[in-house]
Scaffold this motif. Structure first.
Motif, PDB file in Angstrom:
ATOM      1  N   ALA A  66       0.882  -1.164   0.000  1.00  0.00           N
ATOM      2  CA  ALA A  66       0.000   0.000   0.000  1.00  0.00           C
ATOM      3  C   ALA A  66       0.919   1.212   0.000  1.00  0.00           C
ATOM      4  O   ALA A  66       2.099   1.115   0.336  1.00  0.00           O
ATOM      5  CB  ALA A  66      -0.918  -0.004   1.210  1.00  0.00           C
ATOM      6  N   PHE A  67       0.381   2.336  -0.383  1.00  0.00           N
ATOM      7  CA  PHE A  67       1.190   3.541  -0.541  1.00  0.00           C
ATOM      8  C   PHE A  67       0.922   4.567   0.546  1.00  0.00           C
ATOM      9  O   PHE A  67      -0.179   4.676   1.060  1.00  0.00           O
ATOM     10  CB  PHE A  67       0.908   4.188  -1.907  1.00  0.00           C
ATOM     11  CG  PHE A  67       1.242   3.301  -3.052  1.00  0.00           C
ATOM     12  CD1 PHE A  67       2.559   3.144  -3.458  1.00  0.00           C
ATOM     13  CD2 PHE A  67       0.258   2.599  -3.717  1.00  0.00           C
ATOM     14  CE1 PHE A  67       2.882   2.322  -4.517  1.00  0.00           C
ATOM     15  CE2 PHE A  67       0.571   1.769  -4.781  1.00  0.00           C
ATOM     16  CZ  PHE A  67       1.880   1.623  -5.175  1.00  0.00           C
ATOM     17  N   SER A  68       1.962   5.322   0.843  1.00  0.00           N
ATOM     18  CA  SER A  68       1.836   6.505   1.687  1.00  0.00           C
ATOM     19  C   SER A  68       2.622   7.610   1.008  1.00  0.00           C
ATOM     20  O   SER A  68       3.440   7.356   0.118  1.00  0.00           O
ATOM     21  CB  SER A  68       2.346   6.237   3.103  1.00  0.00           C
ATOM     22  OG  SER A  68       3.685   5.811   3.071  1.00  0.00           O
ATOM     23  N   LEU A  69       2.363   8.833   1.412  1.00  0.00           N
ATOM     24  CA  LEU A  69       3.109   9.965   0.847  1.00  0.00           C
ATOM     25  C   LEU A  69       4.531   9.956   1.391  1.00  0.00           C
ATOM     26  O   LEU A  69       4.756   9.611   2.550  1.00  0.00           O
ATOM     27  CB  LEU A  69       2.435  11.291   1.201  1.00  0.00           C
ATOM     28  CG  LEU A  69       1.110  11.571   0.502  1.00  0.00           C
ATOM     29  CD1 LEU A  69       0.490  12.846   1.066  1.00  0.00           C
ATOM     30  CD2 LEU A  69       1.289  11.692  -1.000  1.00  0.00           C
ATOM     31  N   GLY A  70       5.475  10.361   0.584  1.00  0.00           N
ATOM     32  CA  GLY A  70       6.861  10.454   1.014  1.00  0.00           C
ATOM     33  C   GLY A  70       7.813  10.126  -0.113  1.00  0.00           C
ATOM     34  O   GLY A  70       7.412   9.718  -1.201  1.00  0.00           O
TER      35      GLY A  70
END
Length: 123
Positions: A112-116
């Protein structure tokens, strides 16, 4: 279309500020009437048999890869496959348990993705 997909992914991550799965991204793209299905996939560079996601359009695939490696705005993180079960969509492959193993058959590595920025220290 690729740029619009990138915008939607960033908007979703900004709103959620949490891990967002490919299944969630697809659901939003579908709601917005954007074609996301196709014959493309994203795999681990070290082993093409370890898929991160499959059944993607070329624009969807390019958008995700660019956001990770060119724009450096999203970070993929390993998540339990149950996240995808809750999201209602999982690929039809066994889960890859060890990224260092050279699988001879196709496997799925749930992310899954997160900002950064993937390249910043600590990520």
């Amino acid at each position: 279309m690729k740029e619009r997909i990138k915008e939607i992914i960033i908007e979703l991550l900004t709103q959620r500020n949490d891990k967002v799965s490919f299944a969630e991204i697809e659901r939003i793209l579908e709601q917005k009437g954007i074609r996301y299905q196709g014959d493309h996939s994203i795999h681990m560079p070290s082993n093409k048999n370890v898929k991160l996601w499959v059944g993607m359009s070329e624009d969807f695939c390019k958008a995700v890869v660019e956001l990770m490696f060119k724009d450096c705005t999203i970070i993929p993180r390993n998540v339990p496959s149950t996240l995808y079960i809750f999201d209602g969509k999982i690929p039809d492959y066994p889960v890859a348990e060890n990224l260092h193993h050279m699988y001879e058959t196709e496997r799925w590595f749930p992310i899954a993705f997160s900002l950064g920025n993937l390249y910043e220290e600590g990520n």
